[in-house]
Design a protein around this motif. Structure first.
Motif, short mmCIF file in Angstrom:
data_model
loop_
_atom_site.label_atom_id
_atom_site.label_comp_id
_atom_site.label_asym_id
_atom_site.label_seq_id
_atom_site.Cartn_x
_atom_site.Cartn_y
_atom_site.Cartn_z
N PHE A 1 0.69 -1.11 -0.02
CA PHE A 1 -0.13 -0.16 0.15
C PHE A 1 0.98 1.13 -0.12
O PHE A 1 1.86 1.17 0.77
CB PHE A 1 -0.96 0.10 1.09
CG PHE A 1 -1.83 1.35 1.07
CD1 PHE A 1 -3.27 1.10 0.64
CD2 PHE A 1 -1.28 2.38 1.67
CE1 PHE A 1 -3.91 2.23 0.66
CE2 PHE A 1 -2.30 3.71 1.61
CZ PHE A 1 -3.66 3.28 0.92
N MET B 1 -2.47 7.33 8.92
CA MET B 1 -1.57 6.65 7.90
C MET B 1 -1.12 5.17 8.29
O MET B 1 -1.33 4.31 7.38
CB MET B 1 -0.23 7.36 7.64
CG MET B 1 0.68 6.98 6.90
SD MET B 1 2.12 8.12 6.54
CE MET B 1 3.35 7.13 5.70
N GLN C 1 8.94 9.74 4.47
CA GLN C 1 8.03 9.10 5.10
C GLN C 1 8.63 8.30 6.14
O GLN C 1 7.78 7.50 6.83
CB GLN C 1 7.31 8.46 4.05
CG GLN C 1 6.25 9.47 3.40
CD GLN C 1 5.51 10.36 4.24
OE1 GLN C 1 4.86 10.02 5.14
NE2 GLN C 1 5.61 11.71 3.74
N HIS D 1 -6.21 12.64 4.44
CA HIS D 1 -4.85 13.25 5.06
C HIS D 1 -4.81 14.78 4.34
O HIS D 1 -4.41 15.72 5.11
CB HIS D 1 -3.81 12.44 4.70
CG HIS D 1 -3.48 11.50 5.34
ND1 HIS D 1 -3.84 9.90 5.03
CD2 HIS D 1 -2.87 11.33 6.62
CE1 HIS D 1 -3.46 9.37 5.89
NE2 HIS D 1 -2.79 9.92 6.77
N GLY E 1 0.64 5.80 -0.70
CA GLY E 1 -0.49 7.13 -1.10
C GLY E 1 0.02 8.31 -1.17
O GLY E 1 1.23 8.56 -1.04
N TYR F 1 -2.57 12.77 12.14
CA TYR F 1 -2.23 12.21 10.90
C TYR F 1 -1.50 10.94 10.55
O TYR F 1 -1.98 9.96 9.93
CB TYR F 1 -1.38 13.64 10.10
CG TYR F 1 -0.76 13.22 8.85
CD1 TYR F 1 -1.44 14.16 7.78
CD2 TYR F 1 0.19 12.51 8.36
CE1 TYR F 1 -0.95 14.14 6.64
CE2 TYR F 1 0.59 12.20 7.19
CZ TYR F 1 0.16 13.16 6.04
OH TYR F 1 0.60 12.95 4.88
N GLN G 1 -0.94 12.60 -1.42
CA GLN G 1 -2.13 13.46 -0.94
C GLN G 1 -2.63 14.24 -2.32
O GLN G 1 -1.63 14.61 -2.81
CB GLN G 1 -1.74 14.53 0.04
CG GLN G 1 -1.37 13.77 1.44
CD GLN G 1 -1.21 14.87 2.61
OE1 GLN G 1 -1.92 15.88 2.72
NE2 GLN G 1 0.00 14.91 3.00
N ASP H 1 -4.17 3.29 7.13
CA ASP H 1 -4.04 2.97 5.54
C ASP H 1 -3.34 1.87 5.45
O ASP H 1 -3.76 0.98 4.53
CB ASP H 1 -3.43 4.21 4.91
CG ASP H 1 -4.36 5.48 5.07
OD1 ASP H 1 -5.24 5.44 5.30
OD2 ASP H 1 -3.28 6.39 4.79
N1 TRP Z 1 1.97 10.73 4.32
C1 TRP Z 1 2.03 10.57 3.04
C2 TRP Z 1 2.64 11.58 2.10
O1 TRP Z 1 2.54 12.83 2.66
C3 TRP Z 1 0.94 10.22 2.24
C4 TRP Z 1 0.25 8.84 2.81
C5 TRP Z 1 -1.03 8.68 3.45
C6 TRP Z 1 0.87 7.50 2.84
N2 TRP Z 1 -0.99 7.47 3.88
C7 TRP Z 1 -0.12 6.55 3.51
C8 TRP Z 1 1.84 6.80 2.09
C9 TRP Z 1 0.12 5.07 3.58
C10 TRP Z 1 2.18 5.62 2.27
C11 TRP Z 1 1.29 4.66 2.88
O2 TRP Z 1 3.54 11.55 1.24
#
Ligand code: TRP
Length: 327
Positions: free
Chosen positions: A6, A130, A148, A44, A8, A126, A10, A133
């Motif tokens: 997984f 995450m 990260q 987020h 992600g 935050y 924003q 997720d």
């Molecule tokens: N915090 C990450 C960023 O700003 C975005 C993110 C949210 C993310 N949830 C996640 C990245 C889960 C990896 C897995 O880039």
């Protein structure tokens, strides 16, 4: 069964080559070896105020860019975080096992909260969302840029704490950052990470920047007082340009050294610009094709959410059972 991934992004600001080289490019590489879920993490995004219309447009733009950058929707799932309610549910359950002190120590929390007059509770929260997720899908691997890594450590701490309080529940996720390109710096300020929100027009190269704009930014990038590339004494600006070239071109260190040693900065910049433009052109072309058909994107995101919801719901059921919550 393949292990799960997984990651992600924003849907805020303009996705730039730092986001691509740090995250998206490595996603396209892992997607055939893992079962991948790539999220557009809109919950987020709203930890800081977002104009609602702009946010909607950004979500669609990022989804289109995922596909344009090479995420293959036949293999990977693209989804929007807020369309799967289990993210928020698990987020709460994990909040209850997370000490506030862990959150207050996060460097991004400190930086973001210092910049705000009123600090929304979501900014503190935050990293727990995450963690949700990631743990929701029992992801084994999380490919991210190196800003990260602290969030990923916290994710593992939260998972461990939950497992030790309630019994083995979560898979421990590993972090993966790219060897080159994990940390692309601002072109105008090579001591600062390239940022989506930095306003300086020479700072970041957007994935959708027109070629002449991208070229101009590279030609004006900050270098140092040397006239030509010297690997022993080069400053961060030159190192950054070389890293951008290397990460786009997939060249190894020896080839980079052999090719660029002694090259004058004007020529270096021209070659970096060519590499960047050549790499962005097909991505921008696909982006235009994808956005010409809004129904395609709507369908992609709806089917992505449908595909992952059963996985997410089964984790929430398991967590509820472990915690003694009502099903
Ligand atoms: N915090 C990450 C960023 O700003 C975005 C993110 C949210 C993310 N949830 C996640 C990245 C889960 C990896 C897995 O880039």
């Amino acid at each position: 069964m393949k292990a799960r991934v997984f990651s992600g992004v924003q849907p805020t600001g303009n996705l730039h080559i730092g986001n691509y080289l740090g995250a998206l490019k490595s996603w396209t590489k892992v997607q055939y070896d893992y079962e991948c879920i790539f999220g557009i993490v809109d919950l987020h995004a709203v930890t800081l105020y977002q104009n609602p219309e702009d946010l909607k447009a950004k979500i669609a733009e990022v989804a289109a860019l995922f596909i344009a950058c090479g995420i293959d929707p036949r293999h990977s799932t693209v989804m929007v975080q807020s369309s799967v309610a289990a993210h928020t549910e698990l987020g709460w359950m994990l909040t209850c096992v997370t000490p506030v002190g862990w959150l207050e120590r996060m460097t991004q929390y400190k930086a973001k909260s210092e910049a705000q007059e009123t600090v929304g509770a979501g900014i503190l929260q935050y990293p727990v969302l995450m963690a949700a997720d990631i743990l929701l899908y029992q992801a084994a691997l999380v490919p991210v840029g190196d800003d990260q890594t602290q969030h990923l450590e916290l994710t593992r701490d939260i998972a461990q704490r939950f497992n030790s309080l309630y019994g083995e529940t979560f898979v421990m996720p590993a972090t993966r950052t790219p060897a080159v390109g994990a940390r692309v710096m601002g072109l105008d300020e090579p001591d600062k990470k390239m940022s989506k929100s930095a306003t300086g027009t020479g700072h970041a190269i957007g994935m959708l920047d027109p070629p002449d704009v991208a070229r101009r930014k590279i030609m004006r990038a900050t270098t140092d007082s040397n006239p030509a590339v010297d690997f022993e004494t080069m400053g961060p600006g030159v190192a950054n340009l070389l890293a951008i070239f290397q990460a786009f071109g997939d060249w190894d260190d020896d080839r980079i050294k052999g090719h660029f040693s002694g090259m004058r900065y004007g020529d270096l910049k021209k070659q970096v610009a060519e590499m960047v433009l050549e790499s962005l052109a097909p991505i921008q072309q696909r982006y235009r094709e994808i956005t010409a058909d809004p129904a395609y994107l709507r369908q992609l995101l709806a089917s992505g959410a449908d595909r992952v919801r059963p996985i997410a719901d089964s984790t929430v059921r398991l967590v509820k059972e472990r915690m003694g919550l009502h099903q």
